[in-house]
Design a protein around this motif. Structure first.
Motif, PDB file in Angstrom:
ATOM      1  N   LEU A   4       0.888  -1.167   0.000  1.00  0.00           N
ATOM      2  CA  LEU A   4       0.000   0.000   0.000  1.00  0.00           C
ATOM      3  C   LEU A   4       0.925   1.216   0.000  1.00  0.00           C
ATOM      4  CD1 LEU A   4      -2.701   1.564   0.505  1.00  0.00           C
ATOM      5  CD2 LEU A   4      -2.330   1.166   2.941  1.00  0.00           C
ATOM      6  N   VAL A   5       0.847   2.031  -1.050  1.00  0.00           N
ATOM      7  CA  VAL A   5       1.724   3.206  -1.157  1.00  0.00           C
ATOM      8  C   VAL A   5       0.887   4.461  -0.922  1.00  0.00           C
ATOM      9  CG1 VAL A   5       3.472   4.382  -2.539  1.00  0.00           C
ATOM     10  CG2 VAL A   5       3.034   1.939  -2.910  1.00  0.00           C
ATOM     11  N   ILE A   6       1.288   5.225   0.107  1.00  0.00           N
ATOM     12  CA  ILE A   6       0.532   6.432   0.460  1.00  0.00           C
ATOM     13  C   ILE A   6       1.469   7.626   0.549  1.00  0.00           C
ATOM     14  CG2 ILE A   6      -1.442   5.359   1.609  1.00  0.00           C
ATOM     15  CD1 ILE A   6      -0.005   5.604   4.268  1.00  0.00           C
ATOM     16  N   SER A   7       0.920   8.802   0.325  1.00  0.00           N
ATOM     17  CA  SER A   7       1.718  10.024   0.388  1.00  0.00           C
ATOM     18  C   SER A   7       0.813  11.194   0.787  1.00  0.00           C
ATOM     19  CB  SER A   7       2.349  10.300  -0.986  1.00  0.00           C
ATOM     20  OG  SER A   7       3.280  11.370  -0.887  1.00  0.00           O
ATOM     21  N   ASP A   8       1.423  12.239   1.306  1.00  0.00           N
ATOM     22  CA  ASP A   8       0.706  13.495   1.567  1.00  0.00           C
ATOM     23  C   ASP A   8      -0.599  13.269   2.339  1.00  0.00           C
ATOM     24  OD1 ASP A   8       2.430  15.588   0.036  1.00  0.00           O
ATOM     25  OD2 ASP A   8       2.297  13.835  -1.268  1.00  0.00           O
ATOM     26  N   LEU A   9      -0.440  12.683   3.496  1.00  0.00           N
ATOM     27  CA  LEU A   9      -1.594  12.399   4.366  1.00  0.00           C
ATOM     28  C   LEU A   9      -2.080  13.681   5.046  1.00  0.00           C
ATOM     29  CD1 LEU A   9       0.471   9.861   4.290  1.00  0.00           C
ATOM     30  CD2 LEU A   9      -0.900   9.008   6.150  1.00  0.00           C
ATOM     31  N   HIS A  10      -1.112  14.532   5.389  1.00  0.00           N
ATOM     32  CA  HIS A  10      -1.392  15.865   5.930  1.00  0.00           C
ATOM     33  C   HIS A  10      -2.396  15.886   7.085  1.00  0.00           C
ATOM     34  CE1 HIS A  10       1.214  18.275   3.471  1.00  0.00           C
ATOM     35  NE2 HIS A  10       0.868  17.568   2.410  1.00  0.00           N
ATOM     36  N   GLY A  11      -2.198  14.959   8.014  1.00  0.00           N
ATOM     37  CA  GLY A  11      -2.982  15.002   9.246  1.00  0.00           C
ATOM     38  C   GLY A  11      -4.475  14.846   9.056  1.00  0.00           C
ATOM     39  N   ASN A  12      -4.866  14.157   7.993  1.00  0.00           N
ATOM     40  CA  ASN A  12      -6.300  13.961   7.712  1.00  0.00           C
ATOM     41  C   ASN A  12      -6.695  12.532   8.095  1.00  0.00           C
ATOM     42  OD1 ASN A  12      -8.853  13.587   6.588  1.00  0.00           O
ATOM     43  ND2 ASN A  12      -8.429  14.916   4.842  1.00  0.00           N
ATOM     44  N   GLY A  38       0.747  18.432   8.705  1.00  0.00           N
ATOM     45  CA  GLY A  38       0.650  19.759   8.092  1.00  0.00           C
ATOM     46  C   GLY A  38      -0.695  19.888   7.419  1.00  0.00           C
ATOM     47  N   TYR A  39      -1.415  20.977   7.669  1.00  0.00           N
ATOM     48  CA  TYR A  39      -2.738  21.315   7.123  1.00  0.00           C
ATOM     49  C   TYR A  39      -3.906  20.707   7.904  1.00  0.00           C
ATOM     50  CZ  TYR A  39      -0.267  22.893   2.876  1.00  0.00           C
ATOM     51  OH  TYR A  39       0.555  23.511   1.985  1.00  0.00           O
ATOM     52  N   GLY A  40      -3.868  19.404   8.187  1.00  0.00           N
ATOM     53  CA  GLY A  40      -5.010  18.734   8.804  1.00  0.00           C
ATOM     54  C   GLY A  40      -5.001  18.831  10.319  1.00  0.00           C
ATOM     55  N   ALA A  41      -6.147  18.475  10.923  1.00  0.00           N
ATOM     56  CA  ALA A  41      -6.337  18.692  12.373  1.00  0.00           C
ATOM     57  C   ALA A  41      -5.932  17.503  13.227  1.00  0.00           C
ATOM     58  CB  ALA A  41      -7.800  19.041  12.639  1.00  0.00           C
ATOM     59  N   ASP A  42      -5.489  16.407  12.595  1.00  0.00           N
ATOM     60  CA  ASP A  42      -5.160  15.213  13.374  1.00  0.00           C
ATOM     61  C   ASP A  42      -3.710  14.762  13.180  1.00  0.00           C
ATOM     62  OD1 ASP A  42      -7.459  14.526  14.899  1.00  0.00           O
ATOM     63  OD2 ASP A  42      -8.463  13.846  13.067  1.00  0.00           O
ATOM     64  N   PRO A  43      -2.744  15.643  13.433  1.00  0.00           N
ATOM     65  CA  PRO A  43      -1.360  15.229  13.208  1.00  0.00           C
ATOM     66  C   PRO A  43      -0.918  14.079  14.109  1.00  0.00           C
ATOM     67  CG  PRO A  43      -1.442  17.346  14.364  1.00  0.00           C
ATOM     68  CD  PRO A  43      -2.842  17.028  13.916  1.00  0.00           C
ATOM     69  N   TRP A  85       0.816  25.780  13.899  1.00  0.00           N
ATOM     70  CA  TRP A  85      -0.219  25.087  14.682  1.00  0.00           C
ATOM     71  C   TRP A  85       0.183  23.628  14.898  1.00  0.00           C
ATOM     72  CZ3 TRP A  85      -3.134  20.774  14.138  1.00  0.00           C
ATOM     73  CH2 TRP A  85      -4.212  20.618  15.020  1.00  0.00           C
ATOM     74  N   THR A  86       0.638  22.991  13.821  1.00  0.00           N
ATOM     75  CA  THR A  86       0.992  21.558  13.907  1.00  0.00           C
ATOM     76  C   THR A  86       2.186  21.354  14.832  1.00  0.00           C
ATOM     77  OG1 THR A  86       0.186  21.285  11.637  1.00  0.00           O
ATOM     78  CG2 THR A  86       1.545  19.507  12.541  1.00  0.00           C
ATOM     79  N   HIS A  87       3.154  22.251  14.748  1.00  0.00           N
ATOM     80  CA  HIS A  87       4.343  22.141  15.614  1.00  0.00           C
ATOM     81  C   HIS A  87       3.920  22.142  17.079  1.00  0.00           C
ATOM     82  CE1 HIS A  87       8.568  22.622  16.704  1.00  0.00           C
ATOM     83  NE2 HIS A  87       8.202  23.555  17.560  1.00  0.00           N
ATOM     84  N   GLN A 223     -13.297  18.732   7.713  1.00  0.00           N
ATOM     85  CA  GLN A 223     -13.415  20.198   7.605  1.00  0.00           C
ATOM     86  C   GLN A 223     -13.782  20.830   8.945  1.00  0.00           C
ATOM     87  OE1 GLN A 223     -16.300  20.086   4.373  1.00  0.00           O
ATOM     88  NE2 GLN A 223     -14.831  21.070   2.999  1.00  0.00           N
ATOM     89  N   HIS A 224     -14.756  20.228   9.623  1.00  0.00           N
ATOM     90  CA  HIS A 224     -15.172  20.777  10.927  1.00  0.00           C
ATOM     91  C   HIS A 224     -14.017  20.755  11.920  1.00  0.00           C
ATOM     92  CE1 HIS A 224     -19.647  20.122   9.930  1.00  0.00           C
ATOM     93  NE2 HIS A 224     -19.364  21.405   9.911  1.00  0.00           N
ATOM     94  N   LYS A 225     -13.260  19.681  11.897  1.00  0.00           N
ATOM     95  CA  LYS A 225     -12.120  19.577  12.824  1.00  0.00           C
ATOM     96  C   LYS A 225     -11.097  20.686  12.561  1.00  0.00           C
ATOM     97  CE  LYS A 225     -11.942  14.592  13.803  1.00  0.00           C
ATOM     98  NZ  LYS A 225     -11.094  13.398  13.572  1.00  0.00           N
ATOM     99  N   ILE A 226     -10.869  21.004  11.282  1.00  0.00           N
ATOM    100  CA  ILE A 226      -9.905  22.056  10.914  1.00  0.00           C
ATOM    101  C   ILE A 226     -10.377  23.406  11.460  1.00  0.00           C
ATOM    102  CG2 ILE A 226      -9.067  23.399   8.923  1.00  0.00           C
ATOM    103  CD1 ILE A 226      -8.758  20.694   7.435  1.00  0.00           C
ATOM    104  N   VAL A 227     -11.655  23.692  11.246  1.00  0.00           N
ATOM    105  CA  VAL A 227     -12.202  24.973  11.711  1.00  0.00           C
ATOM    106  C   VAL A 227     -12.200  25.027  13.243  1.00  0.00           C
ATOM    107  CG1 VAL A 227     -14.254  26.442  11.723  1.00  0.00           C
ATOM    108  CG2 VAL A 227     -13.563  25.287   9.609  1.00  0.00           C
ATOM    109  N   ASP A 228     -12.656  23.948  13.872  1.00  0.00           N
ATOM    110  CA  ASP A 228     -12.725  23.913  15.341  1.00  0.00           C
ATOM    111  C   ASP A 228     -11.344  24.032  15.979  1.00  0.00           C
ATOM    112  OD1 ASP A 228     -15.408  23.636  15.046  1.00  0.00           O
ATOM    113  OD2 ASP A 228     -15.502  21.506  15.545  1.00  0.00           O
ATOM    114  N   ALA A 229     -10.322  23.560  15.268  1.00  0.00           N
ATOM    115  CA  ALA A 229      -8.957  23.610  15.821  1.00  0.00           C
ATOM    116  C   ALA A 229      -8.361  25.016  15.725  1.00  0.00           C
ATOM    117  CB  ALA A 229      -8.064  22.620  15.075  1.00  0.00           C
ATOM    118  N   GLY A 230      -9.033  25.880  14.975  1.00  0.00           N
ATOM    119  CA  GLY A 230      -8.487  27.226  14.802  1.00  0.00           C
ATOM    120  C   GLY A 230      -7.495  27.322  13.663  1.00  0.00           C
TER     121      GLY A 230
END
Ligand SMILES: [Fe+2]
Length: 243
Positions: A4-12, A38-43, A85-87, A223-230
Motif C-alpha cells: 500500500l503506497v501512500i503520500s501526503d496524508l497531511h494530518g487527515n 501539516g494542514y489537517g487537524a489530526d497530526p 499550529w501543527t508544531h 473540515q469541521h475539525k480544521i475549523v474547530d482547531a483554529g
C-alpha cells in the motif's frame, strides 16, 4: 509482497481511515512518501498510525517544517500558520520521530521512493520536461513520488516520455522492466487534482501490477475539525474542491 503506497496524508485522519478500509486485506506492507502532517487537524493520530504500521517512511517538506520550523519562510501564509499550529499540536514524541525521518530516495526491493523528485525533496514533478530530467537521476526503473498531490505519473519508454492521466488508464496496470516509471499515488489527505477523494496506490511486486485508486471519505468531519482547531478556514474549504 503487496504494497500500500501512500503520500501526503497531511494530518487527515478521516481520509486515512477511508483508504485503510478500502484497501483492507489487499496489501502486506505500507510505504509512505512523506508529508504525514501539516494542514489537517489530526497530526498525532496520523503520525502514530504511520509510526506503528509503515514498513518504510521518508520525510516530506511539511514533516521537516512541522517538526523543526526550519524553512517555513518559503511557505505561503496559510501553510505557515498550519505549520506553526501543527508544531504546537504534535506530542513531543511524535515531533521527535518526525524530525528524525530520513529524506529520500529510499530503496525498497528493486524500486525506490522519494518525496518531491529523485534529487530534491522540495521539487515538484508536474510537467513532462521536469519528468524527463528526473528520469536521468532515478536509480531504479520504478520510483514512487509525492509532493504535487496529483495522482498519476510518467512513463519513459525508448527515450519517449509520456504523462499518465489516470482517467484514461485501465488499472491494474503492468509495470514492465523495459520502461521506467515515476508514479504518484496521489494525496491521501489533501488532493489537488480536482478530485476530492483520497488517493492511494497498490503495488504487487510479484505480479508487477500497479493500481491507482480513489475513495470517498467523510470530508465534512475533517473540515469541521480544521475549523474547530483554529486552523485557517481555507484549508477546510479546499478539501471540498480537491484543489
Ligand atoms: Fe504535501
Amino acid at each position: 509482497m503487496r504494497y500500500l503506497v501512500i503520500s501526503d496524508l497531511h494530518g487527515n485522519w478521516e481520509a486515512l481511515s477511508a483508504v485503510l478500509r478500502d484497501a483492507i486485506d489487499q496489501y502486506d506492507q505500507v510505504l509512505c512518501c512523506g508529508d504525514i502532517v501539516g494542514y489537517g487537524a489530526d497530526p498525532n493520530p496520523v503520525t502514530e498510525w504511520v509510526r506503528k504500521n509503515a514498513a518504510a517512511v521518508i520525510r516530506g517538506n511539511h514533516d521537516r517544517a512541522c517538526a523543526t520550523l526550519t524553512g517555513i519562510e518559503w511557505f505561503n501564509p496559510l501553510a505557515q500558520a498550519a505549520t506553526r499550529w501543527t508544531h504546537r499540536a504534535l506530542s513531543d514524541e511524535n515531533r521527535a520521530w518526525l524530525s528524525e525521518l530520513p529524506h529520500g530516495p529510499a530503496q525498497v526491493e528493486d524500486f525506490q521512493m522519494v518525496h518531491g523528485s529523485p534529487v530534491d525533496e522540495d521539487e515538484y514533478l508536474v510537467s513532462l520536461h521536469e519528468a524527463r530530467e528526473a528520469f536521468g537521476f532515478t536509480e531504479q526503473h520504478l520510483t514512487f513520488f509525492g509532493h504535487t498531490h496529483i495522482q498519476g505519473g510518467f512513463e519513459q519508454r525508448q527515450n519517449r516520455t509520456m504523462q499518465w492521466n489516470p482517467a484514461d488508464l485501465r488499472f491494474p496496470r503492468m509495470v514492465d522492466d523495459v520502461a521506467s516509471y515515476l508514479v504518484n499515488p496521489g494525496s491521501v489527505g489533501q488532493p489537488r487534482d480536482k478530485d476530492r477523494r483520497a488517493g492511494y496506490a497498490l503495488f504487487d511486486r510479484a505480479s508487477r501490477t500497479l493500481e491507482l485508486r480513489r475513495i470517498s471519505y467523510d470530508i465534512m468531519t475533517a473540515q469541521h475539525k480544521i475549523v474547530d482547531a483554529g486552523l485557517p478556514e481555507p484549508l477546510a474549504v479546499r478539501l471540498g474542491f480537491g484543489c
